[in-house]
Design a protein around this motif. Structure first.
Motif, PDB file in Angstrom:
ATOM      1  N   GLY A 209      -5.909 -36.969   0.016  1.00 12.30           N
ATOM      2  CA  GLY A 209      -4.997 -36.964   1.081  1.00 12.30           C
ATOM      3  C   GLY A 209      -5.252 -38.204   1.887  1.00 12.30           C
ATOM      4  N   ALA A 210      -5.119 -38.089   3.174  1.00 13.88           N
ATOM      5  CA  ALA A 210      -5.285 -39.269   4.129  1.00 13.88           C
ATOM      6  C   ALA A 210      -6.698 -39.988   3.789  1.00 13.88           C
ATOM      7  CB  ALA A 210      -5.142 -38.833   5.639  1.00 13.88           C
ATOM      8  N   ILE A 211      -6.524 -41.138   3.695  1.00 18.15           N
ATOM      9  CA  ILE A 211      -7.817 -42.133   3.359  1.00 18.15           C
ATOM     10  C   ILE A 211      -7.412 -43.431   4.306  1.00 18.15           C
ATOM     11  CG2 ILE A 211      -9.120 -43.414   2.111  1.00 18.15           C
ATOM     12  CD1 ILE A 211      -8.478 -41.309  -0.120  1.00 18.15           C
ATOM     13  N   SER A 212      -8.467 -44.029   4.966  1.00 20.48           N
ATOM     14  CA  SER A 212      -7.991 -45.148   5.564  1.00 20.48           C
ATOM     15  C   SER A 212      -9.309 -46.159   5.356  1.00 20.48           C
ATOM     16  CB  SER A 212      -8.142 -44.875   7.302  1.00 20.48           C
ATOM     17  OG  SER A 212      -9.208 -44.656   7.781  1.00 20.48           O
ATOM     18  N   ALA A 213      -8.854 -47.304   5.440  1.00 21.20           N
ATOM     19  CA  ALA A 213      -9.800 -48.435   4.934  1.00 21.20           C
ATOM     20  C   ALA A 213      -9.537 -49.505   5.834  1.00 21.20           C
ATOM     21  CB  ALA A 213      -9.575 -49.071   3.568  1.00 21.20           C
ATOM     22  N   SER A 214     -10.787 -50.098   6.238  1.00 21.47           N
ATOM     23  CA  SER A 214     -10.951 -51.311   7.261  1.00 21.47           C
ATOM     24  C   SER A 214     -11.964 -52.341   6.417  1.00 21.47           C
ATOM     25  CB  SER A 214     -11.387 -50.975   8.613  1.00 21.47           C
ATOM     26  OG  SER A 214     -12.925 -50.737   8.519  1.00 21.47           O
ATOM     27  N   TRP A 215     -11.412 -53.499   6.734  1.00 25.95           N
ATOM     28  CA  TRP A 215     -12.284 -54.578   6.079  1.00 25.95           C
ATOM     29  C   TRP A 215     -12.519 -55.954   6.967  1.00 25.95           C
ATOM     30  CZ3 TRP A 215      -7.302 -53.180   4.908  1.00 25.95           C
ATOM     31  CH2 TRP A 215      -6.593 -54.149   5.014  1.00 25.95           C
ATOM     32  N   VAL A 216     -13.642 -56.409   6.671  1.00 29.65           N
ATOM     33  CA  VAL A 216     -13.908 -57.720   7.317  1.00 29.65           C
ATOM     34  C   VAL A 216     -14.101 -58.889   6.084  1.00 29.65           C
ATOM     35  CG1 VAL A 216     -15.425 -59.086   8.670  1.00 29.65           C
ATOM     36  CG2 VAL A 216     -15.062 -56.650   9.256  1.00 29.65           C
ATOM     37  N   ALA A 217     -13.072 -59.872   6.587  1.00 29.14           N
ATOM     38  CA  ALA A 217     -13.081 -60.738   5.352  1.00 29.14           C
ATOM     39  C   ALA A 217     -14.010 -62.022   5.720  1.00 29.14           C
ATOM     40  CB  ALA A 217     -11.516 -61.266   5.193  1.00 29.14           C
ATOM     41  N   GLN A 218     -14.150 -62.815   4.831  1.00 36.33           N
ATOM     42  CA  GLN A 218     -14.962 -64.046   5.236  1.00 36.33           C
ATOM     43  C   GLN A 218     -13.944 -65.327   5.607  1.00 36.33           C
ATOM     44  OE1 GLN A 218     -18.303 -63.397   5.098  1.00 36.33           O
ATOM     45  NE2 GLN A 218     -17.521 -61.317   4.855  1.00 36.33           N
ATOM     46  N   GLY A 219     -12.982 -65.209   5.795  1.00 42.84           N
ATOM     47  CA  GLY A 219     -12.114 -66.370   5.972  1.00 42.84           C
ATOM     48  C   GLY A 219     -10.799 -66.878   5.266  1.00 42.84           C
ATOM     49  N   ARG A 220     -10.848 -66.380   3.776  1.00 37.88           N
ATOM     50  CA  ARG A 220      -9.751 -66.728   3.012  1.00 37.88           C
ATOM     51  C   ARG A 220      -8.846 -65.848   3.325  1.00 37.88           C
ATOM     52  NH1 ARG A 220      -7.607 -70.900   0.616  1.00 37.88           N
ATOM     53  NH2 ARG A 220      -7.057 -70.749  -1.622  1.00 37.88           N
ATOM     54  N   PHE A 221      -9.014 -64.591   3.555  1.00 36.39           N
ATOM     55  CA  PHE A 221      -8.222 -63.441   3.943  1.00 36.39           C
ATOM     56  C   PHE A 221      -8.311 -63.104   5.094  1.00 36.39           C
ATOM     57  CE2 PHE A 221      -8.323 -62.417  -0.863  1.00 36.39           C
ATOM     58  CZ  PHE A 221      -7.310 -63.142  -1.269  1.00 36.39           C
ATOM     59  N   MET A 222      -7.304 -62.222   5.722  1.00 37.93           N
ATOM     60  CA  MET A 222      -7.364 -61.677   6.901  1.00 37.93           C
ATOM     61  C   MET A 222      -8.109 -60.444   7.107  1.00 37.93           C
ATOM     62  SD  MET A 222      -3.567 -62.199   8.227  1.00 37.93           S
ATOM     63  CE  MET A 222      -2.391 -63.396   7.677  1.00 37.93           C
ATOM     64  N   SER A 223      -9.049 -60.084   8.130  1.00 36.87           N
ATOM     65  CA  SER A 223      -9.346 -58.679   8.200  1.00 36.87           C
ATOM     66  C   SER A 223      -8.397 -57.919   8.626  1.00 36.87           C
ATOM     67  CB  SER A 223     -10.508 -58.667   9.285  1.00 36.87           C
ATOM     68  OG  SER A 223     -11.655 -59.861   8.878  1.00 36.87           O
ATOM     69  N   GLY A 224      -8.723 -56.642   8.486  1.00 36.48           N
ATOM     70  CA  GLY A 224      -7.558 -55.704   8.892  1.00 36.48           C
ATOM     71  C   GLY A 224      -8.004 -54.085   8.653  1.00 36.48           C
TER      72      GLY A 224
END
Lengths: 160, 229
Positions: A95-110
């Protein structure tokens, strides 16, 4: 046999390979990026109650878990081109799952909810591979959790 | 990206069938190598429920690091509270129920700090159990009750002479821990909790006072147990 091999029409193979890598510009559907070099630093994500205590109305059953993933994307097919890279979390069981992440600079966090995708990179592709270490936090309702829940995500490329 | 067919190109028509076969094999191999270098991958992480079962039962005083709504977490508290009544000599056995009082100081719900019970007339009972998956059977709260209260010389008063009502300040609906009367020995159910919900009630005890026991101080210990499925 050797003479035959020597005589292989290399131009044919090159043309065919190029046709595989660069589909017709008229088709703008996103392309899934080869992320086979991606590695999680932990074998699984341990999910804990966000709050050990439930609410009166059972409205807060969120479980969360964190993991570190070294994302390694093969973007060689788009070398010297520009485009947008998205992290896509398809709708999937349970079912509904969410993910958040913190990148180290190459990619964007979101953050992303299942059934959606989120931009993590936009710009020129100047190297064959793009890498970053992402600190992920996954969230899922505890009522959906079984002992083990596999979650699939992938990365998509939209060429400019 | 994958909708290609490894068909033989026209340029292969001039070679022998054996060579054509060989080249076709090489062509397939080359294409597969390309495909392997750019697989349509999906990365999979596995979410694993870790220590998901949590239980908490508070009868009388309990401990939380803070109220739930402020991020509080439950803690252990080994306090054993008492509920008692002193019957005046002239009233012993006259059939007038005697209100019992507690030494518990628990009045506020650890859910939000709301003053739910009133002391010394009421004993707080509350708790929860958490578990993953779809809704499961309710957890049971039981009381393990001795046959009787006893005094120093071994005389007794049946536990069934004690009963309780259930309520809570500003409460509506059915109580999770309803009114009841102790049984004379054994394990009896005193309430239930649905999974992943907070449950609480305030008990007001009374001694029925309809028999005339020998003078003395009668005591007994009731053990409350929360059992999650």
């Amino acid at each position: 046999m050797m003479a035959v091999r020597t005589g292989l029409p290399a131009a044919f193979f090159l043309a065919l390979v190029l046709s595989i890598i660069w589909p017709s510009p008229a088709i703008s559907k996103p392309i899934v990026i080869d992320d086979s070099g991606t590695q999680a630093l932990e074998p699984s994500v341990s999910m804990h109650w966000k709050s050990a205590t439930p609410s009166r109305g059972a409205a807060n059953n969120l479980m969360i878990g964190t993991t570190t993933i070294r994302v390694h994307l093969n973007v060689m097919p788009w070398l010297k081109h520009s485009g947008h890279i998205y992290l896509s979390l398809p709708a999937q069981a349970p079912g509904a799952i969410s993910a958040s992440w913190v990148a180290q600079g190459r990619f964007m966090s979101g953050q992303v909810h299942s059934g959606n995708r989120v931009l993590i990179y936009a710009g020129p592709i100047s190297t064959a591979f793009l890498e970053d270490v992402l600190q992920f936090q996954f969230s899922v309702d505890g009522s959906l959790m079984q002992r083990h829940v596999p979650v699939n995500f992938h990365f998509e490329f939209d060429e400019d | 990206m994958h909708d290609f067919l490894p068909t033989a190109p026209a340029s292969l028509t001039s070679v022998t069938p054996a060579a054509r076969t060989s080249r076709r094999a090489l062509g397939i191999a080359g294409l597969l190598a390309v495909a392997a270098a750019h697989p349509a991958a999906a990365y999979t992480v596995t979410l694993t429920a870790a220590a998901p079962l949590t239980v908490y039962l508070q009868v009388g005083v309990g401990s939380f690091t803070n109220d739930y709504i402020n991020g509080g977490q439950p803690e252990n508290n080994t306090t054993i509270n008492t509920v008692s009544a002193t019957v005046a000599a002239g009233a012993v056995g006259n059939g007038t129920a005697q209100a019992m009082t507690t030494n518990s100081t628990a009045t506020q719900s650890y859910w939000d700090g709301y003053t739910y019970c009133s002391v010394p007339g009421q004993l707080y009972i509350g708790g929860f159990y958490r578990t993953t998956g779809a809704a499961t059977a309710a957890a049971r709260v039981t009381a393990t009750v001795p046959a009787a209260l006893t005094n120093a010389t071994g005389q007794t008063i049946p536990f069934s002479k004690i009963q309780w009502t259930s309520s809570g300040n500003g409460d509506t609906g059915a109580e999770p821990f309803p009114a009841g009367t102790f049984s004379n020995g054994g394990v009896q159910s005193v309430g239930a909790m649905s999974s992943n919900t907070w449950n609480e009630s305030c008990w007001t005890f009374t001694y029925l006072n309809n028999t005339v026991p020998a003078a003395g101080t009668y005591t007994g210990v009731v053990l409350y147990t929360l059992s999650a499925p």
